[in-house]
Scaffold this motif. Sequence first.
Motif, mmCIF file in Angstrom:
data_model
loop_
_atom_site.group_PDB
_atom_site.id
_atom_site.type_symbol
_atom_site.label_atom_id
_atom_site.label_comp_id
_atom_site.label_asym_id
_atom_site.label_seq_id
_atom_site.Cartn_x
_atom_site.Cartn_y
_atom_site.Cartn_z
ATOM 1 N N ASN A 108 1.244 13.341 13.588
ATOM 2 C CA ASN A 108 1.628 12.473 14.710
ATOM 3 C C ASN A 108 3.023 11.891 14.519
ATOM 4 O O ASN A 108 3.798 11.760 15.481
ATOM 5 C CB ASN A 108 0.619 11.337 14.855
ATOM 6 N N LEU A 109 3.371 11.537 13.281
ATOM 7 C CA LEU A 109 4.714 11.015 13.017
ATOM 8 C C LEU A 109 5.768 12.103 13.180
ATOM 9 O O LEU A 109 6.853 11.855 13.711
ATOM 10 C CB LEU A 109 4.782 10.423 11.606
ATOM 11 N N HIS B 256 0.834 -1.212 0.000
ATOM 12 C CA HIS B 256 0.000 0.000 0.000
ATOM 13 C C HIS B 256 0.872 1.266 0.000
ATOM 14 O O HIS B 256 0.846 2.068 0.940
ATOM 15 C CB HIS B 256 -0.940 0.017 1.212
ATOM 16 N N TRP B 257 1.640 1.427 -1.044
ATOM 17 C CA TRP B 257 2.532 2.579 -1.134
ATOM 18 C C TRP B 257 1.769 3.900 -1.178
ATOM 19 O O TRP B 257 2.306 4.946 -0.812
ATOM 20 C CB TRP B 257 3.436 2.450 -2.358
ATOM 21 N N GLU C 289 0.753 9.068 1.718
ATOM 22 C CA GLU C 289 -0.228 9.926 2.384
ATOM 23 C C GLU C 289 0.134 10.208 3.834
ATOM 24 O O GLU C 289 -0.040 11.326 4.329
ATOM 25 C CB GLU C 289 -1.609 9.267 2.309
ATOM 26 N N TYR C 290 0.656 9.203 4.531
ATOM 27 C CA TYR C 290 0.894 9.334 5.966
ATOM 28 C C TYR C 290 2.351 9.604 6.327
ATOM 29 O O TYR C 290 2.667 9.703 7.519
ATOM 30 C CB TYR C 290 0.435 8.055 6.684
ATOM 31 N N MET D 147 -4.051 -0.512 8.916
ATOM 32 C CA MET D 147 -2.984 -0.680 7.922
ATOM 33 C C MET D 147 -1.639 -0.610 8.636
ATOM 34 O O MET D 147 -0.932 0.411 8.562
ATOM 35 C CB MET D 147 -3.066 0.407 6.841
ATOM 36 N N PRO D 148 -1.247 -1.645 9.381
ATOM 37 C CA PRO D 148 0.009 -1.548 10.140
ATOM 38 C C PRO D 148 1.258 -1.535 9.276
ATOM 39 O O PRO D 148 2.238 -0.865 9.622
ATOM 40 C CB PRO D 148 -0.034 -2.799 11.033
ATOM 41 N N VAL D 149 1.222 -2.254 8.146
ATOM 42 C CA VAL D 149 2.437 -2.346 7.323
ATOM 43 C C VAL D 149 2.832 -0.993 6.730
ATOM 44 O O VAL D 149 4.003 -0.585 6.837
ATOM 45 C CB VAL D 149 2.258 -3.409 6.217
ATOM 46 N N PRO D 150 1.926 -0.228 6.102
ATOM 47 C CA PRO D 150 2.338 1.087 5.579
ATOM 48 C C PRO D 150 2.852 2.030 6.665
ATOM 49 O O PRO D 150 3.788 2.799 6.431
ATOM 50 C CB PRO D 150 1.055 1.625 4.929
#
Length: 307
Positions: free
Chosen positions: A56-57, A44-45, A50-51, A245-248
């Motif tokens: 928050n990051l 999910h690139w 997007e994130y 979506m933990p992986v992205p």
Amino acid sequence: MSEEDLKFNHPRPVFRLSRWVSVAVVALVVLGLVNSLLTNPNYHWEMVREYLTHPNLIKGIGFTLALTIGAMTIGVTLAITMAVMRQSPNPVLKGVAWFYIWFFRGTPVYTQLIFWGLLPTLYPMITLGIPFGPQLFAVETKLVLNMFWSAMLGLGLNEGAYLAEIVRAGLNSVNPGQWEAATALGMKRSMILRRIVIPQAMRVIVPPTGNETISMLKTTSLVSVVPFTLELNFQAQNLGRLTFMPVPMMICAAIWYLLITSILMVGQYYLEKYFGKGFNTQQSPTSSRSKSLSAVPATKTLLDVKS
């Protein structure tokens, strides 16, 4: 010069089949990995794009850097102190330094952070006074030591034990003749360390300290057990739970970690280059011998003047 002399001076490189086979194998593996990353829809690139700059990051990056800088500052200060104490002729100071290094190297940082998080429960009040006597001062622990400071102190105390051995190795790498010559000139022990030994030891200390700094950046992901939940890794996990979506989200965190560590590696390179001045290991034996011989009269003259 004849044609045979030219061939002798510039020989044709030898063809090595194994070298080209290994290059081909590595190229195929790399191409396979790149193809898997780009074509696998489970990554999910689009979510990563997007994130990647999610507020928050970004906030998590700030707290992660603050923890890393604060913990390394505490660790370096303790490391220099303990390394000097280990070399002190005073057996009490040497014993205290040995116990500190033994304890914090012998227990996992994860366990230490748990105890730092439980400190307000174990010691609700911080008191100052005479043992078995009257109290002079008392304050609630949670008012002085919040979760952020607990995490920083826990990381810094653990790091100081490892850095102390690195600093001690750097100090021991300096030729003992430097101590003897400086002592003969009447210099105090503190001045010898500050002006002669530590500047030379930095060439040995900087590379592993840079590695420890990079390791500390990633070790901050353990502070959620304190619990301190504002650092980068926990923020990425929290976004992963919210978006399912933990992986992205983990990919976003990994990209930021790689970017920060790359910047730290560049800084480490220039620090090594700065403290490595005058230690050119590629000098020919003749030039090194001539420099050492030329330095002898100057040293004898300095000792004669001092005497």
